[in-house]
Enzyme design. Sequence first.
Site, PDB file in Angstrom:
ATOM      1  N   GLU A  77      -5.316  -2.983  -8.036  1.00  0.00           N
ATOM      2  CA  GLU A  77      -5.925  -3.989  -8.919  1.00  0.00           C
ATOM      3  C   GLU A  77      -6.893  -4.920  -8.182  1.00  0.00           C
ATOM      4  OE1 GLU A  77      -2.505  -6.399  -7.231  1.00  0.00           O
ATOM      5  OE2 GLU A  77      -3.063  -4.299  -7.499  1.00  0.00           O
ATOM      6  N   CYS A  79       2.932  -3.771  -4.475  1.00  0.00           N
ATOM      7  CA  CYS A  79       3.121  -4.695  -3.351  1.00  0.00           C
ATOM      8  C   CYS A  79       4.505  -5.352  -3.443  1.00  0.00           C
ATOM      9  CB  CYS A  79       1.979  -5.696  -3.259  1.00  0.00           C
ATOM     10  SG  CYS A  79       1.893  -6.505  -1.639  1.00  0.00           S
ATOM     11  N   HIS A 116      -2.843  -2.414  -3.189  1.00  0.00           N
ATOM     12  CA  HIS A 116      -3.210  -3.078  -4.440  1.00  0.00           C
ATOM     13  C   HIS A 116      -4.361  -2.368  -5.146  1.00  0.00           C
ATOM     14  CE1 HIS A 116      -1.024  -6.984  -4.083  1.00  0.00           C
ATOM     15  NE2 HIS A 116      -1.174  -6.804  -2.791  1.00  0.00           N
TER      16      HIS A 116
END
Length: 238
Positions: free
Chosen positions: A175, A94, A173
């Site tokens: 994560e 990002c 993302h």
Amino acid sequence: MKIGLLKCGQTLPEVIEGHGDFDAMFIRLLAPYGFDFEVWDVEHMDFPASVGDADGWLLTGSKHGAYEDHAFIPPLEDFIRRAWAAAVPMVGICFGHQIIAQALGGKVVKFPGGWAVGRRTYDFDGLGEIALNAWHQDQVVELPPDARVVARNDFTEAAALRYGDTVFTLQPHPELSPEMIRIYVDRRKDMPTYPRPMMEQAAADCALPTDAARVAAEIAAHFRAAVAAEPLRSAAHG
């Protein structure tokens, strides 16, 4: 193998309470691959002494824009350029994706087409369709000279980039789990910045899985392959 986590920002307090901050998320995401980690809070001017202080570097997300005037951005760009010149592998997510592109000659803007929020699918070279969570308005709109696009969709043309065999960056993302996205949506659903239909769809999509584990495997493979290639690059230029 030691991965240096360059923490470029913080997630929401409500997310930290239940899931940890960005550094904890990435350590958990890459836990199956046996890496060692050290964290530097670059947002608050905590920088490594050298690009050689880790075998590879991972740059996290941030609430900040890469083009904004923050004290940590010029030294972070300098660090990126030095790591690139030294062929030390990097991964950016990002904001990390955006600041690497900007540091190496690309352009990042606040995208006039608006936000990407929640689960999105991307066409990844070599992997096919990949679903990941996104939360961004900024985008890379001009590529650095050494970058090539390796993932895209209709909204984000430069969703993932590779620079030679040492840099791999992603706009979405891996994560952020569906549970974390639900917290983001609940916290921000009434803000005028975000269209209500988009937020309602993001909330509904939290019931669907993502391909974060497949992308984690790609990140791990990138770090390992880049480090394995370093002796060959050194010998070729010795």
